[in-house]
Design a protein around this motif. Structure first.
Motif, PDB file in Angstrom:
ATOM      1  N   VAL A  38      38.554  58.970 -23.592  1.00  0.00           N
ATOM      2  CA  VAL A  38      38.589  61.110 -23.755  1.00  0.00           C
ATOM      3  C   VAL A  38      37.910  60.964 -22.011  1.00  0.00           C
ATOM      4  O   VAL A  38      35.808  60.821 -21.789  1.00  0.00           O
ATOM      5  CB  VAL A  38      38.077  61.723 -24.490  1.00  0.00           C
ATOM      6  N   ASP A  92      35.771  64.897 -20.516  1.00  0.00           N
ATOM      7  CA  ASP A  92      36.069  66.330 -20.836  1.00  0.00           C
ATOM      8  C   ASP A  92      35.000  66.777 -19.341  1.00  0.00           C
ATOM      9  O   ASP A  92      34.307  66.093 -18.961  1.00  0.00           O
ATOM     10  CB  ASP A  92      35.020  67.193 -21.558  1.00  0.00           C
ATOM     11  N   TRP A 114      40.709  65.449 -28.407  1.00  0.00           N
ATOM     12  CA  TRP A 114      41.710  64.756 -28.925  1.00  0.00           C
ATOM     13  C   TRP A 114      42.317  63.642 -30.549  1.00  0.00           C
ATOM     14  O   TRP A 114      40.964  63.485 -30.400  1.00  0.00           O
ATOM     15  CB  TRP A 114      41.936  64.053 -27.692  1.00  0.00           C
ATOM     16  N   GLU A 119      46.073  67.228 -28.237  1.00  0.00           N
ATOM     17  CA  GLU A 119      44.627  68.293 -27.817  1.00  0.00           C
ATOM     18  C   GLU A 119      44.870  70.044 -28.270  1.00  0.00           C
ATOM     19  O   GLU A 119      45.553  69.980 -27.466  1.00  0.00           O
ATOM     20  CB  GLU A 119      44.448  67.904 -26.509  1.00  0.00           C
ATOM     21  N   THR A 174      40.225  68.143 -19.069  1.00  0.00           N
ATOM     22  CA  THR A 174      40.605  67.131 -20.028  1.00  0.00           C
ATOM     23  C   THR A 174      41.386  65.655 -19.939  1.00  0.00           C
ATOM     24  O   THR A 174      42.753  66.277 -19.890  1.00  0.00           O
ATOM     25  CB  THR A 174      40.206  67.061 -22.103  1.00  0.00           C
ATOM     26  N   LEU A 202      42.835  62.161 -21.299  1.00  0.00           N
ATOM     27  CA  LEU A 202      43.069  61.412 -22.231  1.00  0.00           C
ATOM     28  C   LEU A 202      43.240  59.546 -21.527  1.00  0.00           C
ATOM     29  O   LEU A 202      44.397  59.633 -21.073  1.00  0.00           O
ATOM     30  CB  LEU A 202      43.304  61.421 -24.148  1.00  0.00           C
TER      31      LEU A 202
END
Length: 823
Positions: free
Chosen positions: A650, A652, A662, A671, A692, A694
């Motif tokens: 992840v 951010d 997440w 999310e 953000t 992933l």
């Protein structure tokens, strides 16, 4: 059978509609009471009746208290008989009178003394009952209810007449006089039947010159011709109402929505009036009290209602059949919600009081609009009030937020569950799905909507949803097997529907229109929906009405099992109902009929099995299955069936809400942390949109096809990333529901560059769709559900990881990330 012949106004309708313009036979239902006869002092009436206006009538009078459903309304109007100026002492019935008098001062407030009896506007005045006086012989039903069709109001009744609240043995007649007067209703079952009359009702300035007169002891399942008589001044034109049948028989009804004050849009009223419908079910927004100067007071709301009824076309519609109505927002003001109940309670009370004055209703809980009624033994209607009890639209979506209110929701669940009808019409002023009115729609009340669907609508047989509000016609085949039919505006400017819709939105059409529904008892019971409207998509009254869509379906359910060769394979089922999805699914409430399944590839160009067609019987089951498929496999696949794998990381970047959330839920990546970075307010749309993501740091994917399924439950930014080297080097394709764009950017050493963009793009909300990126060298192609959306050229980045992107989303979901290298 009653065969309708189209007038010139509907001669343009297709032959398909003409075949449908048939309604059930209305058989005579004699009532065993003696026919009226002439009378005088020398020729008295038989026992049990008396001489009134030189005619024998049963003792009593039909009654209705105007506004009896409105707790804010103190005044009332009772329909009491005129005694032909003969005093009660001369008649010998002062005790029966209930409230004898010698002058107006002897009577309760708002009533008056006439012929030694208090009559008029008082609940305290005794009112007896006048049964329908039908001759047991020679009284045949109307063969053509177009006889005596009204052409407009008489001067004494400038706003016409309307019948409402039809039941098996009763109906309410509404009218408004031009000045204080006495009115009564004359009505008859057929051309050879004797004409019946109610007693006189007085209209007054205090009551806005309106009267609601209730007729009782009517024959079930019959057409009546009626007219309103104004004492000593004249009679209105003939009009018609139907009563609800008591048995299970074929019938047709119309359903409409949105009547504004724009008289140039009234061109479809005659088509509705001449459609062969037994009643008009109106689903909200009549009038537009917020058009021009907003109405606030009782007098101003009355003026808004009268503006819509001051037209010959709407007089003909109201006179042609009963009107059964529910309200929405514009009867008070646009998008009103629970805030108005707190901040403007007097305005809400005024709008509600006036609505009750213009739309008689029955069988609603005291002070409410929501109610049920039956039409025959096997069809029941559930009218829901989606305004009076809703929370603030702006409130955060959650399990406690309500559009219906706790009491009404419990009432609806109880009524639906207890109903023994084969067909249950759920009548909503706001569509359950596919609306574009933001938080004012069910999208802003998604928890309550989903609970209603899961606990009631999707568990009970025979539910069909009818709605309006959006100003376009649409048909929704919900994934549960329930159908929602949305009528367009019948007399208000049409709006353009969203272009981003799931496969279960079968049709959308932007033009004036209305709906017809035909019921066939069976067995099996069946319904036919016909959408009538202007064939040319337009915001104007183009006056080219015709059949836009027609669908016949059988009431019942069967079981469809879908077994694809791969969990990642999409499929589409069409036929008696439209279903779409991916992987293995059991559809347990599919309407009976013929179905065809098509297998769809997750990656464009992948080979799939041939389509399959099968017939599903009521109570039966069918299985769609494919065991193998030729084609290439996937070089990378993530299905999120378990906890988030350590191969995903992840990042951010948002500063406003820096904590993303997440996680894996129900086999998808979610999310809902609402992580985002504030945009540069100097720019109309900021390119960076840092939020953000992933991603998979260990993957090195280059040329090939990359796809992911996405579900957007919020209206901000989200998308797919590829070629990721780190947080400052990647490609990103993204979408923004609120700002309506699709965008492709490259980030090189932290610098953002916009490579391609599509403005005014509607992306699907609250439904799954497939995003696919194909890359070959410097060529990039973006597809959504297999359709090319953006194309471009760039070679600054090579192989890299895959990422799932979110900006300011409190609900975005991802599933089935797959990649296949180029051959």
């Amino acid at each position: 059978m009653l065969q309708w012949v189209p007038s010139a106004a509907v001669s343009g309708l297709s032959a398909a509609l003409m075949v449908l313009l048939v309604v059930g036979c209305k058989t005579s239902v004699p009532v065993d009471v003696p026919p009226r006869t002439e009378c005088s002092e020398q020729a008295p009436c038989p026992a049990g009746s008396r001489c009134v206006a030189a005619r024998c009538e049963e003792d009593g009078a039909s009654t209705l208290v105007l506004g009896e459903q409105d707790p804010e309304r103190v005044e009332s109007v009772s329909a009491l008989e005129d005694a032909s100026q003969v005093g009660c002492e001369e008649r010998g019935d002062c005790e029966a009178c209930g409230a004898p008098c010698k002058s107006d001062t002897d009577c309760p407030q708002d009533s008056f003394c006439e012929a030694d009896c208090c009559v008029g506007n008082s609940e305290d005045v005794t009112a007896a009952h006048v049964p329908a006086n039908i001759s047991p012989s020679g009284c045949q039903p109307w063969e053509d209810i177009a006889l005596g069709k009204p052409t407009g109001p008489v001067p004494e009744l400038p706003y016409g007449v309307m019948s409402a609240a039809p039941r098996e043995h009763s109906v309410v007649i509404w009218t408004r006089t031009d000045q204080p007067a006495k009115v009564r209703v004359a009505y008859t079952l057929g051309p050879q039947c004797e004409e019946q009359r109610t007693n006189w009702t007085r209209t007054s300035e205090e009551g806005a010159l309106m009267a609601q007169i209730r007729l009782t002891d009517l024959a079930a399942g019959r057409w009546y011709r009626y007219r309103v008589e104004v004492k000593d001044r004249g009679d209105g034109h003939y009009a018609w109402f139907s009563t609800a049948p008591s048995d299970d028989r074929p019938f047709r009804f119309a359903f409409t929505a949105d009547i504004s004050q724009k008289k140039d849009l009234y061109g479809l009223f005659d088509d509705v009036a001449e459609s062969g419908a037994e009643f008009n079910l109106f689903l909200g927004d009549w009038p537009y009290a917020d058009s021009g100067t907003d109405a606030v007071s009782v007098e101003e709301y009355r003026e808004k209602h009268l503006e819509t009824r001051d037209d010959p076309a709407i007089h003909r519609l109201m006179a042609a059949m009963p009107t059964i109505a529910i309200w929405d927002d514009h009867e008070l003001k646009n998008d009103w919600d629970g805030v108005a109940n707190v901040e403007e309670p007097e305005r809400v009370a005024a709008a509600k009081r006036v609505w009750h004055e213009f739309f008689p209703i029955e069988d609603a809980p005291k002070g409410e609009l929501y109610r049920t009624f039956k039409w025959g033994s096997q069809v029941e209607f559930f009218l829901v009030d989606l305004r009076s009890h809703r929370d603030a639209n702006s409130a955060k979506n959650g399990p406690d937020k309500t559009m219906m209110g706790k009491e009404q929701r419990e009432w609806l669940q109880k009524k639906l569950t207890a109903s023994d009808a084969k067909v249950k019409f759920l009548c909503l002023s706001v569509p359950l799905v596919a609306g574009t009115t933001g938080r004012d729609s069910w999208n802003g009340f998604a928890f309550e909507r989903d609970e209603l669907l899961a606990t009631v609508v999707e568990k009970l047989d025979g539910i069909v949803i009818l709605t309006g509000d959006q100003h376009w016609m649409a048909v929704h085949h919900l994934p549960s097997g329930v159908k929602e039919f949305q009528t367009s505006a019948v007399a208000q400017t049409p709006r353009a529907p969203s272009r981003a819709v799931p496969p279960w939105v079968v049709i959308q059409h932007k033009a004036l229109g209305f709906g017809l529904m035909d019921y066939e008892p069976g067995p099996p019971a069946a319904l036919t929906f016909t959408a009538i409207g202007n064939k040319t998509e337009s915001r104007k009254d183009t006056l080219d009405p015709g059949v836009l869509y027609e669908e016949r379906f059988v009431i019942g359910r069967g079981h469809i099992k879908v077994r694809p060769p791969s969990r990642q394979m999409d499929w589409l089922i069409t036929g008696a109902h439209t279903f779409s999805g991916f992987g293995e699914v059991d559809l347990e409430r599919a309407p009976p009929g013929t179905y065809t399944l098509q297998w769809l590839p997750l990656l464009t160009g992948t080979a799939v099995p041939e389509p399959i067609s099968k017939e599903l019987e009521d109570g039966g089951a069918i299985r769609f299955e494919a065991t193998s498929v030729e084609g290439f496999g996937y070089d990378f696949m993530e299905t999120f069936d378990n906890a988030l794998a350590p191969t995903w990381s992840v990042v951010d970047q948002g500063k406003e809400n820096s904590d993303s959330n997440w996680h894996i839920a129900d086999g998808v990546a979610v999310e809902d942390g609402n992580c985002y970075d504030r945009e540069d307010k100097k720019e109309r749309i900021a390119v960076p949109k840092l939020g953000t993501f992933l991603w998979t740091p260990d993957q090195k994917l280059g040329d090939g096809q990359l796809a992911v399924r996405i579900y957007a439950g919020d209206n901000d930014g989200f998308g797919l990333m590829y070629g990721i080297v780190d947080a400052e080097n990647y490609y990103r394709v993204s979408f923004d529901i609120a700002k309506k764009y699709a965008r492709w950017v490259v980030v090189k050493d932290g610098e953002f560059e916009l490579l391609a963009e599509l403005q005014e793009f509607d992306v699907l909300r609250n439904g799954w769709f497939r995003v696919e990126v194909e890359r070959h060298g410097d060529q990039h192609v973006l597809r959504v559900d297999g359709q090319v959306l953006l194309e471009g050229v760039d070679k600054r980045l090579g192989e890299g990881g895959v990422g799932l992107y979110s900006w300011g989303m409190d609900d975005v979901r991802f599933d089935d990330v797959v990649f296949s290298r180029a051959p």
